[in-house]
Scaffold this motif. Structure first.
Motif, short mmCIF file in Angstrom:
data_model
loop_
_atom_site.label_atom_id
_atom_site.label_comp_id
_atom_site.label_asym_id
_atom_site.label_seq_id
_atom_site.Cartn_x
_atom_site.Cartn_y
_atom_site.Cartn_z
N ASN A 110 -0.41 7.78 -7.98
CA ASN A 110 -0.80 6.80 -9.30
C ASN A 110 -0.58 7.16 -10.44
OD1 ASN A 110 -1.99 4.35 -7.99
ND2 ASN A 110 -2.53 6.26 -5.98
N GLN A 111 -0.92 7.99 -10.80
CA GLN A 111 -1.44 8.66 -12.23
C GLN A 111 0.31 8.78 -12.96
OE1 GLN A 111 -4.03 8.97 -13.74
NE2 GLN A 111 -3.08 9.62 -16.08
N VAL A 131 0.33 -1.13 -0.19
CA VAL A 131 0.15 0.21 -0.01
C VAL A 131 0.99 1.23 -0.27
CG1 VAL A 131 -1.24 1.80 1.37
CG2 VAL A 131 -1.70 -1.23 0.77
N GLY A 132 0.81 1.90 -0.84
CA GLY A 132 1.81 3.28 -0.89
C GLY A 132 2.76 3.51 -1.85
N ALA A 133 3.04 1.97 -2.21
CA ALA A 133 4.65 2.09 -2.81
C ALA A 133 3.59 1.59 -4.56
CB ALA A 133 5.60 1.19 -2.28
N PHE A 151 -8.90 9.87 0.12
CA PHE A 151 -8.28 11.05 0.74
C PHE A 151 -7.92 12.20 -0.05
CE2 PHE A 151 -12.03 9.86 4.20
CZ PHE A 151 -13.06 9.92 3.16
N ARG A 152 -6.58 12.16 0.06
CA ARG A 152 -5.41 12.56 -0.44
C ARG A 152 -4.97 13.05 -1.71
NH1 ARG A 152 -0.23 11.14 3.93
NH2 ARG A 152 1.06 12.36 2.16
N GLN A 153 -4.70 14.14 -2.24
CA GLN A 153 -4.86 14.64 -3.87
C GLN A 153 -3.18 14.14 -4.37
OE1 GLN A 153 -6.95 16.02 -5.90
NE2 GLN A 153 -5.74 15.64 -7.55
N ASP A 154 -2.40 14.56 -3.04
CA ASP A 154 -1.14 13.50 -3.94
C ASP A 154 -0.95 12.04 -4.27
OD1 ASP A 154 -1.15 13.54 -0.96
OD2 ASP A 154 1.06 14.24 -0.24
#
Length: 534
Positions: A62-63, A12-14, A54-57
């Motif tokens: 991801n993009q 998650v998050g990587a 919820f976080r824009q960053d």
């Protein structure tokens, strides 16, 4: 044409590391002659990302990873990647088709699960359009996980001329889950006549364990491929005339073997992904800590596990002997730290406060808390993760001590009922004898007072576990449980204890979920309430 399934273990998050892993799998699959790779749900960011969504960053990262991956893939390889997607101010659980160095299409998940461990309505908007793409002469429709639990999305794909359905999943394990998945796909196949591939995530994420077991059924609902449970791997499925060709079907694991592997993987990934060098646990000579130690060694290796025996004046000699024997059999680092001097010191300090008061649960809990302090001191000094050893039956009725045996960072068997603890111990010994037989056969005891056994305070565990399952997992009321044949006394006693101890469970460490409803993300009861509904 050959389809590859990436049964992968995302972090998650990587996002960038996950993208690099997807690229490596795509290159490996391409070298094996595959031209289409299917990854699991949210494979790019890991599942569940929870409030990171919820976080824009988070979306921006991801993009970036998605665009990087599009530029790196082999030219003749198409990859379906699960990822969060923001467009027009709305956020979706999405899957994109990438080939020829660009994103060709993006599907938005239609049905957002909002039950048990799932909170997707909290984060995402629901999509409503099908996505069908053609690759090497076959038209593929895309669905994501819960989309397959209802007929609508599959029928939409059929109406859009899909010939084959690809389903990305992050479906967590619980006992008997695979049979449910089979039935759901079989129902959709009967309605659409389309073959389907179910690609599932694998790995541990906090209390959830994803078991993989990805599979394919043909247009008649026959099993054509199944990957092993709990393994990060690639699977290959040959296709001919838009239909799957029979491939490897992994051997199904017996129930105890599957649960044992789920617990291993949950612990291994929690330790690995959070960067702990080792684990430490209290080894009491009882069945719960014995099973916990065996799983820890099997998951991490003996070099990364330390066991500590902390005897008191109430600890039986056979407990000390059996703990030492098990540590010897598993060849783990082992220490004996007697707690009587510490206990006596606390009692002396409290003597004036407790003048005229008899020995009771206060002194019992004090012993457990001394043990908890010693284990946490070892954790602080060496950076090891403390594993607690309480089972689901004890967790349910509060047969545990806050800041004592509950103190720790990971509650490995917190969702394992006591009756299953014994079965898992027998299963582990069938592989090689590491749990002394006397630990399994003797009456369980907390050994916090003279001649104590668990059944002094609790009903027999087979009765307790049955009542707990009915009340916690099936949401049956008291009268309904009594009607199953249990005494009113036992039912009211157990359910009252379950209700009263929610405050303890809120303070317990996270642990592996292996039942359909564990104490954690999927059972959220108020602490302050009147459960008599008066």
């Amino acid at each position: 044409m050959k389809l590859a399934i990436a049964q992968m273990n995302s972090m998650v998050g990587a996002m960038q590391k996950n993208a690099e892993r997807i690229l490596a799998l795509a290159n490996e699959a391409y070298a094996e002659g595959a031209h289409l790779l299917l990854t699991p749900e949210l494979s790019l960011c890991g599942y569940p990302p929870e409030d990171l969504l919820f976080r824009q960053d988070f979306y921006a990262a991801n993009q970036r990873a998605l665009q990087w991956l599009a530029q790196q893939l082999p030219g003749e390889m198409a990859v379906i990647i699960g990822h969060p997607h923001e467009v027009g101010g709305k956020r979706y659980n999405a899957a994109s088709v990438i080939h020829s160095n660009r994103i060709q299409a993006t599907y938005h998940k239609h049905h957002l699960p909002n039950y048990n461990v799932f909170d997707e309505e909290r984060y995402f908007e629901a999509g409503d359009l099908p996505v069908v793409f053609e690759w090497h002469g076959t038209r593929y429709g895309i669905l994501i996980c819960a989309d397959i639990w209802e007929a609508g999305p599959a029928l939409q794909a059929l109406q859009a001329d899909a010939q084959f359905l690809l389903i990305l999943n992050a479906s967590p394990y619980h006992m008997h889950k695979q049979q449910t998945r089979y039935q759901v796909l079989h129902d959709r196949i009967q309605e659409t006549g389309l073959p389907m591939v179910y690609a599932n995530m694998v790995g541990g994420q906090d209390e959830l364990v994803f078991d993989g077991a990805s599979f394919c059924m043909n247009h008649r609902g026959e099993l054509m491929l199944e990957l092993p449970m709990f393994e990060d791997c690639l699977g290959y499925l040959p296709l001919a005339q838009h239909q799957p060709v029979k491939a490897d079907v992994a051997t199904h694991l017996p129930l105890e073997a599957a649960v044992y592997q789920a617990l291993q993987l949950g612990l291994k990934d929690y330790v690995r992904k959070n960067g702990f060098p080792a684990v430490v646990l209290g080894l009491s000579g009882g069945i719960d800590s014995a099973l916990t130690l065996a799983i820890a060694v099997d998951a991490l290796g003996k070099e990364r596990v330390k066991a500590v025996m902390m005897p008191s004046e109430f600890t039986a000699g056979i407990s000390v002997e059996d703990a030492a024997e098990m540590a010897r059999l598993l060849q783990v680092e082992y220490s004996v730290l007697p707690i009587k001097p510490l206990f006596d010191g606390f009692c002396d300090t409290l003597a004036t406060e407790f003048a005229g008061k008899a020995f009771d649960t206060t002194e019992e809990n004090l012993q457990a808390r001394i043990r908890g302090m010693l284990l946490m001191a070892i954790s602080n000094k060496f950076g090891s993760l403390v594993i607690t050893t309480g089972n689901k039956s004890e967790t349910a009725v509060g047969y545990s001590t806050l800041y004592g045996d509950m103190a720790g960072g990971f509650a490995l068997i917190k969702d394992v009922p006591k009756t299953l603890v014994y079965k898992l111990a027998r299963y582990r010994n069938s592989l090689s004898p590491v749990i002394p037989e006397r630990i399994i056969t003797r009456a369980p005891s907390a050994e916090l007072r003279a001649d104590q056994t668990d059944q002094d305070s609790l009903p027999p565990y087979d009765i307790l576990d049955a009542i707990m399952e009915a009340y916690v997992e099936k949401d049956l009321g008291i009268e309904a449980i009594i009607s199953l044949g249990y005494t009113s006394t036992d039912v009211r006693r157990v359910t009252r204890l379950i209700d009263r101890n929610e405050y303890k469970r809120r303070q317990a460490a996270v642990g592996v979920r292996i039942t359909e409803r564990g104490f954690g993300k999927d059972r959220r009861y108020p602490i302050t309430c009147n459960l008599a509904f008066e």
